[in-house]
Structures are given as C-alpha cells and as structure tokens.
Write a protein that holds these residues in place. Structure first.
Motif, PDB file in Angstrom:
ATOM      1  N   GLY A  77       0.642  -1.513   0.108  1.00  0.00           N
ATOM      2  CA  GLY A  77      -0.094   0.163   0.252  1.00  0.00           C
ATOM      3  C   GLY A  77       0.869   0.922  -0.098  1.00  0.00           C
ATOM      4  N   ILE A  78      -0.261   2.414  -0.377  1.00  0.00           N
ATOM      5  CA  ILE A  78       0.597   3.529   0.245  1.00  0.00           C
ATOM      6  C   ILE A  78       0.717   3.997   1.552  1.00  0.00           C
ATOM      7  CG2 ILE A  78       0.447   6.476  -0.610  1.00  0.00           C
ATOM      8  CD1 ILE A  78      -1.117   4.193  -3.776  1.00  0.00           C
ATOM      9  N   PRO A  79       1.647   4.955   2.120  1.00  0.00           N
ATOM     10  CA  PRO A  79       1.376   5.111   3.208  1.00  0.00           C
ATOM     11  C   PRO A  79       0.927   6.950   3.591  1.00  0.00           C
ATOM     12  CG  PRO A  79       3.891   4.099   2.905  1.00  0.00           C
ATOM     13  CD  PRO A  79       2.879   4.112   1.598  1.00  0.00           C
ATOM     14  N   VAL A  80      -0.305   6.940   4.402  1.00  0.00           N
ATOM     15  CA  VAL A  80      -0.540   8.348   4.918  1.00  0.00           C
ATOM     16  C   VAL A  80      -0.101   8.889   5.846  1.00  0.00           C
ATOM     17  CG1 VAL A  80      -2.208   8.142   3.036  1.00  0.00           C
ATOM     18  CG2 VAL A  80      -2.770   6.892   5.420  1.00  0.00           C
ATOM     19  N   GLY A  81      -0.808  10.048   6.001  1.00  0.00           N
ATOM     20  CA  GLY A  81      -0.944  10.619   7.528  1.00  0.00           C
ATOM     21  C   GLY A  81       0.710  10.881   7.881  1.00  0.00           C
ATOM     22  N   ASP A  82       1.339  10.647   8.554  1.00  0.00           N
ATOM     23  CA  ASP A  82       2.449  11.113   9.209  1.00  0.00           C
ATOM     24  C   ASP A  82       3.701  10.718   8.131  1.00  0.00           C
ATOM     25  OD1 ASP A  82       0.996  12.765  11.313  1.00  0.00           O
ATOM     26  OD2 ASP A  82       1.605  10.870  12.822  1.00  0.00           O
ATOM     27  N   VAL A  83       3.566   9.790   7.958  1.00  0.00           N
ATOM     28  CA  VAL A  83       4.882   9.410   7.533  1.00  0.00           C
ATOM     29  C   VAL A  83       4.499   9.079   6.068  1.00  0.00           C
ATOM     30  CG1 VAL A  83       3.787   6.866   6.920  1.00  0.00           C
ATOM     31  CG2 VAL A  83       6.177   6.497   7.581  1.00  0.00           C
ATOM     32  N   GLU A  84       3.618   9.630   5.291  1.00  0.00           N
ATOM     33  CA  GLU A  84       3.914   9.883   4.015  1.00  0.00           C
ATOM     34  C   GLU A  84       5.014  10.327   3.699  1.00  0.00           C
ATOM     35  OE1 GLU A  84       0.203  11.861   1.540  1.00  0.00           O
ATOM     36  OE2 GLU A  84       0.067  12.350   3.749  1.00  0.00           O
ATOM     37  N   ASP A  85       5.459  11.705   4.236  1.00  0.00           N
ATOM     38  CA  ASP A  85       6.700  12.703   3.806  1.00  0.00           C
ATOM     39  C   ASP A  85       7.842  11.996   3.981  1.00  0.00           C
ATOM     40  OD1 ASP A  85       4.793  15.099   4.357  1.00  0.00           O
ATOM     41  OD2 ASP A  85       5.504  15.452   6.065  1.00  0.00           O
ATOM     42  N   PHE A  86       8.030  11.492   4.239  1.00  0.00           N
ATOM     43  CA  PHE A  86       9.025  10.976   4.099  1.00  0.00           C
ATOM     44  C   PHE A  86       9.417   8.562   3.154  1.00  0.00           C
ATOM     45  CE2 PHE A  86       7.978  10.445   8.604  1.00  0.00           C
ATOM     46  CZ  PHE A  86       8.534   9.040   8.869  1.00  0.00           C
ATOM     47  N   SER A  87       8.345   7.759   3.446  1.00  0.00           N
ATOM     48  CA  SER A  87       7.642   6.969   3.830  1.00  0.00           C
ATOM     49  C   SER A  87       7.212   6.598   2.210  1.00  0.00           C
ATOM     50  CB  SER A  87       7.578   5.942   4.304  1.00  0.00           C
ATOM     51  OG  SER A  87       7.258   4.451   3.918  1.00  0.00           O
ATOM     52  N   GLU A  97      -4.276  -0.194   7.510  1.00  0.00           N
ATOM     53  CA  GLU A  97      -3.427   0.141   8.652  1.00  0.00           C
ATOM     54  C   GLU A  97      -3.095   1.450   9.479  1.00  0.00           C
ATOM     55  OE1 GLU A  97       1.083  -1.451   9.259  1.00  0.00           O
ATOM     56  OE2 GLU A  97      -0.247  -2.993   8.272  1.00  0.00           O
ATOM     57  N   GLY A  98      -2.910   1.364  10.481  1.00  0.00           N
ATOM     58  CA  GLY A  98      -2.671   2.422  12.191  1.00  0.00           C
ATOM     59  C   GLY A  98      -1.955   1.909  12.908  1.00  0.00           C
ATOM     60  N   ILE A  99      -0.267   2.704  12.751  1.00  0.00           N
ATOM     61  CA  ILE A  99      -0.188   2.591  14.310  1.00  0.00           C
ATOM     62  C   ILE A  99       0.018   3.529  14.790  1.00  0.00           C
ATOM     63  CG2 ILE A  99       2.003   1.523  15.339  1.00  0.00           C
ATOM     64  CD1 ILE A  99       2.355  -0.195  12.919  1.00  0.00           C
ATOM     65  N   GLY A 113       2.831   9.942  17.382  1.00  0.00           N
ATOM     66  CA  GLY A 113       2.342  10.352  16.004  1.00  0.00           C
ATOM     67  C   GLY A 113       2.365   8.876  15.741  1.00  0.00           C
ATOM     68  N   SER A 114       1.848   8.877  14.522  1.00  0.00           N
ATOM     69  CA  SER A 114       1.343   8.161  13.885  1.00  0.00           C
ATOM     70  C   SER A 114       1.798   7.411  12.530  1.00  0.00           C
ATOM     71  CB  SER A 114      -0.265   7.581  13.766  1.00  0.00           C
ATOM     72  OG  SER A 114      -0.768   8.444  13.053  1.00  0.00           O
ATOM     73  N   ILE A 115       1.883   5.542  12.797  1.00  0.00           N
ATOM     74  CA  ILE A 115       2.014   5.296  10.644  1.00  0.00           C
ATOM     75  C   ILE A 115       0.663   4.745  10.174  1.00  0.00           C
ATOM     76  CG2 ILE A 115       3.756   3.853  10.014  1.00  0.00           C
ATOM     77  CD1 ILE A 115       5.836   4.473  12.029  1.00  0.00           C
ATOM     78  N   ASN A 116       0.421   5.207   8.762  1.00  0.00           N
ATOM     79  CA  ASN A 116      -0.839   5.141   8.297  1.00  0.00           C
ATOM     80  C   ASN A 116      -0.309   4.100   7.166  1.00  0.00           C
ATOM     81  OD1 ASN A 116      -2.506   5.637  11.129  1.00  0.00           O
ATOM     82  ND2 ASN A 116      -1.527   7.919  10.595  1.00  0.00           N
ATOM     83  N   SER A 117      -1.429   3.453   6.318  1.00  0.00           N
ATOM     84  CA  SER A 117      -1.115   3.129   5.037  1.00  0.00           C
ATOM     85  C   SER A 117      -2.405   2.197   4.649  1.00  0.00           C
ATOM     86  CB  SER A 117      -0.113   2.339   4.905  1.00  0.00           C
ATOM     87  OG  SER A 117      -0.856   1.010   5.320  1.00  0.00           O
ATOM     88  N   ILE A 118      -2.675   2.797   2.978  1.00  0.00           N
ATOM     89  CA  ILE A 118      -3.876   2.175   2.373  1.00  0.00           C
ATOM     90  C   ILE A 118      -2.961   1.038   1.486  1.00  0.00           C
ATOM     91  CG2 ILE A 118      -5.660   2.194   1.310  1.00  0.00           C
ATOM     92  CD1 ILE A 118      -5.739   5.882   1.614  1.00  0.00           C
ATOM     93  N   ASN A 119      -4.153   0.237   2.389  1.00  0.00           N
ATOM     94  CA  ASN A 119      -3.230  -1.370   1.253  1.00  0.00           C
ATOM     95  C   ASN A 119      -4.403  -2.101   0.176  1.00  0.00           C
ATOM     96  OD1 ASN A 119      -1.024  -1.179   3.011  1.00  0.00           O
ATOM     97  ND2 ASN A 119      -2.633  -1.444   4.578  1.00  0.00           N
ATOM     98  N   LEU A 120      -4.060  -2.870  -0.030  1.00  0.00           N
ATOM     99  CA  LEU A 120      -4.415  -4.090  -0.639  1.00  0.00           C
ATOM    100  C   LEU A 120      -4.089  -5.172  -1.248  1.00  0.00           C
ATOM    101  CD1 LEU A 120      -7.292  -4.596  -2.728  1.00  0.00           C
ATOM    102  CD2 LEU A 120      -5.465  -3.955  -5.228  1.00  0.00           C
ATOM    103  N   GLY A 121      -4.833  -6.404  -0.898  1.00  0.00           N
ATOM    104  CA  GLY A 121      -4.180  -7.250  -0.231  1.00  0.00           C
ATOM    105  C   GLY A 121      -4.647  -8.951  -1.048  1.00  0.00           C
TER     106      GLY A 121
END
Length: 155
Positions: free
Chosen positions: A31-41, A135-137, A142-150
């Motif tokens: 998936g694609i990282p979103v939120g706080d993590v999308e700037d560097f992942s 997915e959210g952690i 902060g938090s690490i999130n992503s929108i996924n397909l699987g």
C-alpha cells in the motif's frame, strides 16, 4: 522484545494445537503510506498469518501474527513492525468486513511500537480473499498509517 515474540509464538502454537477446528489464513498486502509517514515513506508491504475459529455462521475470530515494513526514502532506516493482534471476519455472502486489533512491536532501532488497528473490506472467492484495508499504528508523538490492497489465502 525477542522473549515477547517467542512467548506469543509458543502460545499461538499451543492454542492452534488444542483447537483443531480452526483454519490458517495467510495474507499479503501492499500500500501507500498516508498521514505523518507519507513525507518520508513511499511504500508499505505487509504479511500476516492468522488462525481463525468459526464462532458463528458468519463470524470468524482468532490470533494474528504479522510483519509490516515501511520503505523510507533517502538516508533513513526503514520502519518495521511485528503486529500481534486479535483478528475478526464477519461474512456477508461473498463480502466480508474485518478488523485486526492489537499491538505492533517495533523492530528497528528507536522504534517502541504502538497500538495496532486494521479495518478491512474484502471479497471472498472460495479460499481466496481480496481485501482493501487501512493500517494504523498509534505511537507516542505520531502515527504510521497506510491504505492497502491485498490477498488472503485460506489454508
């Protein structure tokens, strides 16, 4: 941390041996990282295995153990977790709603982990399921999130 993972694995295997009426499910998602993590992942890849018990005609629940990897750009280390969660799937004909709730253990240096959650919507074709999930952690600061397909395989 290693003792916690090993203890969970031993508990997981003991439960699965004691209750043979369940079934294993293996999943892979990207998936694609979103939120706080999308700037560097720029990409997320995950896998998990669950042992699901059918507790009602339309409801499966069980323990889940996984691996989640966020690929980081530039000179930083990748972010890695081992999610340990309770998993549930509510089936509506071929469609199903699901959720995983638990704790994601941080694997890389300086990563303490955090609360893990993953709601999902899927479509089942026999033993194969195609799922979209978020997915959210949640961690301190902060938090690490992503929108996924699987895909999810029933074994």
């Amino acid at each position: 941390m290693k003792k916690l993972v090993i203890s969970f694995f031993v508990l997981f295997m003991g439960i699965t041996s004691a209750f043979s009426q369940g079934d294993f499910r293996f999943g892979v998602n990207g998936g694609i990282p979103v939120g706080d993590v999308e700037d560097f992942s720029n990409f997320h890849l995950g896998t998990d295995v669950a042992y699901m018990f059918n507790v009602a005609e339309v409801l499966d629940v069980g323990p889940l153990l996984g691996y989640s990897h966020y690929f980081v750009e530039d000179d930083f280390d990748d972010i890695q977790f081992i999610p340990v969660a309770a998993s549930g799937r509510f089936g509506l004909s071929s469609f199903y709603l699901g959720a995983d709730l638990g704790y994601a253990i941080g694997v890389d240096d300086g990563n303490d982990g955090g609360f893990y959650y993953r709601p999902m919507l899927g479509y089942r074709i026999g033993k194969l399921g195609i799922a979209a999930s978020y997915e959210g952690i949640s961690m301190d600061g902060g938090s690490i999130n992503s929108i996924n397909l699987g895909i999810e395989f029933g074994l």
